[in-house]
Design an enzyme around this catalytic site. Structure first.
Site, PDB file in Angstrom:
ATOM      1  N   ARG A 199      45.003  29.224  34.138  1.00 13.26           N
ATOM      2  CA  ARG A 199      45.688  29.255  35.428  1.00 13.26           C
ATOM      3  C   ARG A 199      45.065  30.344  36.300  1.00 13.26           C
ATOM      4  O   ARG A 199      44.876  30.153  37.497  1.00 13.26           O
ATOM      5  CB  ARG A 199      47.179  29.540  35.187  1.00 13.26           C
ATOM      6  N   ASP A 250      53.316  23.899  24.283  1.00 14.85           N
ATOM      7  CA  ASP A 250      53.580  25.093  25.086  1.00 14.85           C
ATOM      8  C   ASP A 250      54.115  26.215  24.179  1.00 14.85           C
ATOM      9  O   ASP A 250      54.178  26.068  22.952  1.00 14.85           O
ATOM     10  CB  ASP A 250      54.554  24.702  26.211  1.00 14.85           C
ATOM     11  N   ASP A 285      51.353  35.495  39.527  1.00 13.95           N
ATOM     12  CA  ASP A 285      52.192  34.450  38.952  1.00 13.95           C
ATOM     13  C   ASP A 285      53.327  34.160  39.931  1.00 13.95           C
ATOM     14  O   ASP A 285      54.317  34.889  39.973  1.00 13.95           O
ATOM     15  CB  ASP A 285      52.745  34.958  37.608  1.00 13.95           C
ATOM     16  N   ASP A 331      52.438  26.250  38.828  1.00 14.46           N
ATOM     17  CA  ASP A 331      53.806  25.715  38.838  1.00 14.46           C
ATOM     18  C   ASP A 331      54.174  25.075  40.159  1.00 14.46           C
ATOM     19  O   ASP A 331      54.915  25.642  40.964  1.00 14.46           O
ATOM     20  CB  ASP A 331      54.783  26.850  38.515  1.00 14.46           C
ATOM     21  N   ASP A 349      47.407  30.673  29.630  1.00 19.77           N
ATOM     22  CA  ASP A 349      48.344  30.764  30.744  1.00 19.77           C
ATOM     23  C   ASP A 349      48.605  32.256  31.001  1.00 19.77           C
ATOM     24  O   ASP A 349      48.221  33.110  30.193  1.00 19.77           O
ATOM     25  CB  ASP A 349      49.623  30.036  30.298  1.00 19.77           C
ATOM     26  N   HIS A 365      52.714  17.359  33.213  1.00 25.84           N
ATOM     27  CA  HIS A 365      53.372  18.532  32.644  1.00 25.84           C
ATOM     28  C   HIS A 365      54.730  18.701  33.305  1.00 25.84           C
ATOM     29  O   HIS A 365      54.942  18.222  34.426  1.00 25.84           O
ATOM     30  CB  HIS A 365      52.494  19.775  32.885  1.00 25.84           C
TER      31      HIS A 365
HETATM   32  C1  NOJ Z   1      53.914  29.057  33.196  1.00 25.17           C
HETATM   33  C2  NOJ Z   1      52.945  27.920  33.317  1.00 25.17           C
HETATM   34  O1  NOJ Z   1      52.491  27.784  34.627  1.00 25.17           O
HETATM   35  C3  NOJ Z   1      53.611  26.647  32.832  1.00 25.17           C
HETATM   36  O2  NOJ Z   1      52.723  25.586  32.949  1.00 25.17           O
HETATM   37  C4  NOJ Z   1      54.082  26.829  31.410  1.00 25.17           C
HETATM   38  O3  NOJ Z   1      54.767  25.669  31.002  1.00 25.17           O
HETATM   39  C5  NOJ Z   1      55.013  28.031  31.311  1.00 25.17           C
HETATM   40  N1  NOJ Z   1      54.341  29.188  31.823  1.00 25.17           N
HETATM   41  C6  NOJ Z   1      55.464  28.290  29.868  1.00 25.17           C
HETATM   42  O4  NOJ Z   1      54.366  28.574  29.079  1.00 25.17           O
END
Ligand code: NOJ
Length: 929
Positions: free
Chosen positions: A578, A411, A263, A594, A519, A652
């Site tokens: 992800r 989310d 991450d 992200d 996620d 997003h």
């Molecule tokens: C990380 C994710 O990559 C993102 O897309 C998401 O909005 C946040 N976590 C919160 O869940």
């Protein structure tokens, strides 16, 4: 106190994330096994001549059978033995070999982890027959030649095992394409505990520490590594996920590419650092061939790459004794693979073309099943839509602004305190009612379900995890592995255990929600080493986390996919993830995590999605607008344009960003975004058809140009433009204030601009002037593209809409062809009762025909769908008349200047075979366009 610590930690973490802090993540030098393998490689290169430390196949141990051979590999220096199997694999073209190295079961201190059939590989990878010959070089070579009876294609593939020193070469039509262990970098660390305190641990052989995290390594190190070279190739691609160019760079003197699902918030560009997912697959491509190496190992893996235009012919020289046609090029790419544990399970793919290689890989790991059509339309997401009112307001605004969309996303804030599978009842008092309202408009809802479970003894789901044998355990005391994630202190279900996956799937049964977003599946552990799980955490059957790490997230989304089928057995699932691994394409779409709202990240989205696309992850995209940071309106417009022509199209944004729904922008920007989204919707029939074709044979929907133009070397390093299927070519604008754009059109092709129908010959770079609304999309002469041109609020509302066919003519033969696939768009009946329609359109000699490849009364809507317009592009002369299938005369307009012929209301049923004739004025009656 716990909360205080957690928020304190979160604060530090968030502040760290303004841009990536590289020091949080290991370099090769900081990773014991990577360092040791690189050191070994250097030593081997130096010692190459004297053959020290080289593995040899013990001739007495060789046992041949119908499909290959098994033998013992012996380390000349230590006498240690490994088991080897070299066989052919029954992939679709039959040109695939598999080389497997492991320890002999009865000699191993501890078994080595291998993913179970159906985890990453499809369940039924089987071997295929070969003819074996070992008369050459005094029996030092074993030649395995494909034997497939009538399949002459396969018969041209060979694998040659050299016993001493151990090496395997793969040839296609007697041309060497892959050479394994030709640099003698096979290195195998046998499990062993630290003998005593004085043992040298300088390279982290027995235990390791990184930033205060100790990896106890109770079984010692067990890494494996080997070199794989591609003689004749200068370009290699693959091994996602990295924020880097599509063509892999040489890593000599720098960091290797790292595959370790992590991450990484606000990741850096042009960097081989690991990101959220991994596919250990590399393709080498030249004008003559495509070869692939799939290193099927889910533990942390580093890959060194070195390419040169001129190798001096070193590799093929070794094999000249039987290589009849040496490589036509002196180029050479060498790769060195280093994995922390597991076995060497290497698939070697030999092909004339990229598509042939992709088909082989698809035979091994599967394809992306046809997605529900809403999921290839436009998705609206943000962290977070606050409550039901907010959701319905956003939904209403799309209608008021005449902008189509299909899916709204929620989310983590929609949950009751980050307890997934629950709803915050203040913000969402009636989730089912809200869902029904969206569904009534033909729209869908996706909610996030992360794999960490909040430790809350009062929560029934946690109690089930706590009391069942469900969670990953700590190596220290076999208690639950505890870490921090969004809810604070959390545990992680052990998805490696099939029973846990089943349990998870059943949790979806009573969950009020429709589709799923997984996620944080790397898994992300905020207070873990490198923001992930400790490597010595314990899984099912005692496997260590290090052994399964890159597979974990893939099994999370696989279980969620199953969960959707448990909940709605008749519906096609949709899951976004992800974290991913090889084979993820079977049960999830992937997004690139992200990214940031800046031009460089927009630019990077193209090579990143291309790299996923060619390694099987067909259904992928990047956050439109950029997740992190505020975007300016021009960037947002350009991002919508780029995203609208990538397979997965979702906007997003981070929690802290300003709202950026299209109607919040000034009119010119809003309109530009609206037209990009509308363009996506008009192309849905074409895109859906490409997804259907991809589901059948693994071809990418979004592809680098070299996939369809494998001989055009100008495309080999190109990653700022792409194809969508064979018939559309697109280059997004990725520069602020751009007024012009150069687009390369591949050799031996002709292209038409989508907005003006201006034609261009291939093999050149054309310069276009661009305005804010310009999308540099081209249609290929020779293609027939199906569209739906009536603007609607969602894809569901277009279900029975008529089709427009665009027939693109050009070049000498003036033929064109294309496919159209249609079904109900959401159910599984296309599989269970073949309820679909597949048309093949052909144009030649003045006749456009529709041939039904497949039709079925089970797909009832087919009879209601008509072709409402035929657009012929590149028509040289005005036809005398247009004759419709019933003999009637078609109504048409012809514009000489743009060479455009438009036939209105031909009223052609898609579900019936027909021919439309364009009659030329010439006396012979022969149609000439
Ligand atoms: C990380 C994710 O990559 C993102 O897309 C998401 O909005 C946040 N976590 C919160 O869940």
């Amino acid at each position: 106190m716990r909360w205080f610590v957690f928020f304190g930690f979160l604060l530090v973490w968030v502040s760290l994330c303004v841009c990536v802090d590289r020091s949080n993540f290991k370099t090769c030098e900081q990773s014991g096994f990577c360092k040791r393998h690189r050191k070994f490689a250097t030593a081997q290169d130096a010692a190459e001549a004297d053959g020290a430390n080289q593995y040899q196949v013990d001739p007495a141990s060789i046992a041949t059978d119908d499909n290959g051979l098994s033998a013992a590999l012996v380390d000349a220096a230590t006498g240690k033995r490994l088991s080897l199997r070299l066989a052919r694999v029954a992939t679709v073209t039959g040109r695939t070999f598999r080389l497997k190295i492991n320890e002999f079961a009865d000699e191993a201190k501890r078994p080595r982890f291998e993913p179970a059939p159906g985890d990453s590989l499809v369940a039924d990878v089987a071997e295929a027959p070969v003819a074996i010959d070992n008369k050459q070089l005094d029996g030092n070579l074993y030649v395995l030649e494909a034997k497939d009876g009538a399949k002459s294609d396969a018969a041209k593939a060979k694998a040659v095992l050299q016993l001493k020193p151990f090496r395997v070469d793969c040839l296609l039509n007697d041309r060497p394409l892959i050479s394994v262990n030709s640099k003698s970098r096979l290195m195998w660390e046998f499990h062993q505990q630290k003998p005593d305190d004085s043992a040298d641990n300088s390279d982290g052989l027995y235990d390791e520490e990184f930033k205060g995290h100790r990896d106890a390594k109770p079984h010692g190190s067990s890494s494996v590594g080997m070199d794989v070279a591609f003689p004749g190739f200068e370009h290699v691609y693959g091994i996602p996920e990295h924020a880097d160019s599509l063509a892999l760079r040489s890593t000599a003197g720098g960091e290797p590419y790292r595959l370790y699902n992590l991450d990484v918030f606000e990741y850096e560009l042009n960097n081989p650092m690991a990101l959220y997912g991994s596919v250990p697959l590399v393709y080498a491509h030249s004008a003559n061939n495509t070869a692939g190496a799939f290193w099927h190992n889910p533990s942390e893996t580093w890959v060194d790459v070195q390419s040169s235009k001129s190798s001096g012919g070193g590799l093929s020289a070794l094999l000249t004794s039987f290589v009849k046609s040496a490589s036509p090029s002196e180029a050479l790419t060498e790769t060195h693979w280093m994995s922390e544990s597991g076995v060497i399970d290497l698939f070697l793919l030999l092909s004339d073309t990229p598509l042939g290689a992709f088909r082989q890989y698809a035979s091994l790991t599967g394809t992306t099943p046809l997605p529900p059509i809403f999921s290839i339309a436009y998705h609206q997401c943000r962290w977070n839509y606050n409550d039901e009112t907010d959701v319905l307001e956003v939904d209403r605004n799309f209608d008021e602004n005449d902008i189509p969309y299909d899916v709204i996303w929620l989310d983590i804030e929609h949950t009751d305190g980050k307890r997934y599978f629950t709803w915050d009842s203040n913000k969402f008092p009636n989730p089912q009612g809200m869902l029904d309202k969206l569904n009534a408009k033909g729209r869908q809802l996706v909610t996030v379900v992360d794999p960490h479970i909040k430790r809350d003894d009062n929560w029934a789901l946690y109690q089930r995890v706590r009391d069942g044998d469900i969670a990953v355990k700590s190596h220290k005391d076999d208690g639950l592995y505890d870490g921090w994630c969004w809810p604070g202190s959390s545990v992680w279900p052990d998805f490696i255990d099939p029973a846990v996956r089943k349990w998870w799937a059943n949790e979806f049964k009573d969950y009020v929600a429709a589709y799923t977003w997984n996620d944080m599946g790397e898994p992300s552990v905020f207070n873990g080493p490198e923001v992930t799980m400790h490597k010595d955490a314990k899984h099912h059957n005692g496997w260590e986390h290090r052994e399964v790490h890159n597979l974990y997230g893939a099994l999370v989304h696989q279980a969620s996919w199953d969960g959707q089928l448990v909940k709605s057995p008749q519906r096609r699932p949709f899951v976004l993830t992800r974290a991913f691994f090889a084979g993820s394409q079977r049960t999830a779409a992937v997004w690139t995590g992200d990214n940031a709202a800046n031009w460089d990240h927009l630019k990077a989205s193209v090579p990143m999605v291309l790299s996923l696309s060619i390694t099987g992850i067909t259904f992928s995209g990047a956050d439109v607008g950029g997740f992190f940071g505020n975007t300016d309106p021009e960037l947002l417009v350009r991002w919508y344009q780029a995203g609208s022509l990538q397979p997965f199209f979702r906007a997003h944004a981070h929690l802290d960003t300003r709202r950026r729904e299209p109607w919040l922008l000034d009119a010119q920007y809003k309109e530009a975004i609206r037209s990009a989204i509308l363009l996506r919707y008009t192309l849905l029939p074409y895109l859906y058809t490409q997804f259907y074709l991809s589901a059948r044979d693994g071809r990418p929907v979004m592809a680098p140009l070299w996939v369809y133009y494998p001989k055009d070397e100008a495309t080999f390093s190109m990653d700022d433009q792409h194809l969508l299927g064979p018939d559309l070519l697109f280059k997004p604008v990725t520069e602020a204030g751009a007024t012009s754009l150069s687009v390369y059109l591949p050799k031996d092709s002709i292209w038409y601009r989508h907005d003006t129908w201006e034609g261009f010959g291939g093999g050149q770079t054309v310069s276009l002037s661009v305005s804010l609304t310009t999308m540099s999309l081209f249609y290929r002469a020779g293609g027939i593209v199906a569209r739906r041109d009536r603007p609607r609020r969602s894809s569901a509302a277009m279900r029975r809409d008529p089709i427009t066919l665009v027939v693109l003519l050009g070049g000498r033969d003036r033929r064109a062809s294309g496919h159209l696939y249609l079904d109900d768009g959401y159910s599984l009946e296309h599989k269970t009762s073949s309820a679909y329609l597949h048309c093949r359109f052909n144009y030649a000699d003045g006749s456009l025909t529709n041939t039904l490849v497949h039709s079925s009364p089970a797909y009832a809507d087919a009879d209601r769908i008509k072709v409402e317009r035929l657009i012929f592009v590149g028509v040289r002369t005005r036809p005398k008349s247009v004759v419709l299938p019933d003999g009637g005369v078609g109504e048409f307009t012809y514009t000489e200047q743009s060479r455009l012929l438009v036939i209105r209301r031909p009223n052609l049923p898609v579900a019936k075979a027909w021919t439309v004739r364009l009659m030329d004025a010439s006396a012979s009656g022969h149609d000439e366009l």
